[in-house]
Design a protein around this motif. Sequence first.
Motif, PDB file in Angstrom:
ATOM      1  N   ASN A 297       0.681  -1.291   0.211  1.00 44.61           N
ATOM      2  CA  ASN A 297       0.023  -0.154  -0.246  1.00 44.61           C
ATOM      3  C   ASN A 297       0.893   1.172  -0.170  1.00 44.61           C
ATOM      4  OD1 ASN A 297      -2.929  -0.848   0.654  1.00 44.61           O
ATOM      5  ND2 ASN A 297      -1.643  -2.237   1.884  1.00 44.61           N
ATOM      6  N   PHE A 298       2.023   1.296   0.289  1.00 46.61           N
ATOM      7  CA  PHE A 298       2.786   2.492   0.340  1.00 46.61           C
ATOM      8  C   PHE A 298       4.333   2.262  -0.097  1.00 46.61           C
ATOM      9  CE2 PHE A 298       0.293   2.321   4.291  1.00 46.61           C
ATOM     10  CZ  PHE A 298      -0.542   3.612   4.024  1.00 46.61           C
ATOM     11  N   LEU A 299       5.063   1.125   0.023  1.00 50.08           N
ATOM     12  CA  LEU A 299       6.234   1.193  -0.302  1.00 50.08           C
ATOM     13  C   LEU A 299       6.348   1.057  -1.885  1.00 50.08           C
ATOM     14  CD1 LEU A 299       7.967  -0.960   2.253  1.00 50.08           C
ATOM     15  CD2 LEU A 299       8.307   1.613   1.958  1.00 50.08           C
ATOM     16  N   THR A 300       5.896  -0.244  -2.404  1.00 51.69           N
ATOM     17  CA  THR A 300       5.883  -0.508  -3.862  1.00 51.69           C
ATOM     18  C   THR A 300       5.184   0.849  -4.680  1.00 51.69           C
ATOM     19  OG1 THR A 300       6.004  -2.823  -3.509  1.00 51.69           O
ATOM     20  CG2 THR A 300       5.245  -1.832  -5.605  1.00 51.69           C
ATOM     21  N   PRO A 301       3.807   1.174  -4.384  1.00 56.64           N
ATOM     22  CA  PRO A 301       3.266   2.191  -5.190  1.00 56.64           C
ATOM     23  C   PRO A 301       4.135   3.626  -5.211  1.00 56.64           C
ATOM     24  CG  PRO A 301       1.660   1.420  -3.716  1.00 56.64           C
ATOM     25  CD  PRO A 301       3.016   0.689  -3.449  1.00 56.64           C
ATOM     26  N   LYS A 302       4.678   3.925  -4.023  1.00 56.76           N
ATOM     27  CA  LYS A 302       5.617   5.239  -4.157  1.00 56.76           C
ATOM     28  C   LYS A 302       6.784   5.035  -4.465  1.00 56.76           C
ATOM     29  CE  LYS A 302       2.359   7.504  -1.697  1.00 56.76           C
ATOM     30  NZ  LYS A 302       1.613   8.795  -2.352  1.00 56.76           N
ATOM     31  N   LEU A 303       7.562   3.924  -4.471  1.00 58.23           N
ATOM     32  CA  LEU A 303       8.978   4.117  -4.763  1.00 58.23           C
ATOM     33  C   LEU A 303       8.951   3.276  -5.956  1.00 58.23           C
ATOM     34  CD1 LEU A 303      10.522   3.162  -1.184  1.00 58.23           C
ATOM     35  CD2 LEU A 303      10.532   5.280  -2.539  1.00 58.23           C
TER      36      LEU A 303
END
Length: 361
Positions: A297-303
């Motif tokens: 929900n955070f790491l893969t979508p953002k980075l």
Amino acid sequence: MTKNTAAVHPSVSKSNRFFWLALFAFFCAFVYVLRSVLLPFVAGIIIGYLLDPLVDKFTRFKISRTWATVLVLLLVILIIVPTVVLIANVIDSQLSVFISVVPNYVGSLIKKAEPILNELKDLFPTLDAERIREYIRSNTANNLKILGSILRSVVSGGMAIVNLISLLLITPVVAFYMLRDWDKFIAKVRSLLPRKSKKSIEQQAHEIDRTLAGFIRGQLSVCVILGSFYAIGLHLVGLDLGLLVGFLAGIISFIPYVGTISGFIISLALAFAQFDSMMPIVSVVIVFGVGQFLEGNFLTPKLVGDNVGLHPVWVMFALLAGGVLLGFLGLMIAVPVAAIIGVLIRHAIMNYKKSSLYLED
């Protein structure tokens, strides 16, 4: 004159295709034959590619490209070398502790397996539960000790490999020249592109660069953050070998699902052998559950982003094929090659859908 010109075009197109196929075949044969000596050069090129944006930022402050390259490499060395030494020491101490508690793990496993063995004996009266118990006692201890010894030898062997001249000297030199002359190298390649298809090739190259930048740089950040989270979480739970298992689970996460699943199974097995209550085991499950939530929900979508165009199955296949064909070198170049092939296939499909073969009634 027009007829002669039209008659030449098919043969010219055919010769161009033959040239590119021959060049591709020569490149593949070159890499395969020299795979044993290409590792430091490929590593240097990858480092140059990854650090080029940072060098570009330094040059914006009117620092020469050469000095910007020196500063970036020194900064990386000052960060990487102490980190590698610290991680190696932690892993070595973790393995020493693990090997020393192997007998306790074996005894705990046998004790917890007693109810299962008794149920099996009731279901199968001819089953010799004592023989199974003795087999588990002897073989589990030996296998775990062998596993610990192998892991320690891998760590020490890995440090020995780092100390080899090829990786200690050649890789930084290659990385330095690649970083310093990266723009010149790109300009030289552009000048050699066929003028007729130059725009199309540059468009595909830009898409390949976007895919690699999004996946490699982003996924590397995800793996480091996830590995640190798993390591700290499992260590706080009190799991022996938690730092090692957690960090490796995060680092191997660049192989979709493999790192998390293998780390979760190993951590559960260690927790089951180490703890007598259910709370620490549940805590291990929570650590991996929270890690997966943060990654998805955070790491893969953002980075990394959702539009890099590399399907997890395609990445797994590329890594497996690269490892089988070229060993560790194949693992290093698997994702870049997969990205290039993926972009070329997408462009080929796009051109096919515009062709008369697809549009014919």
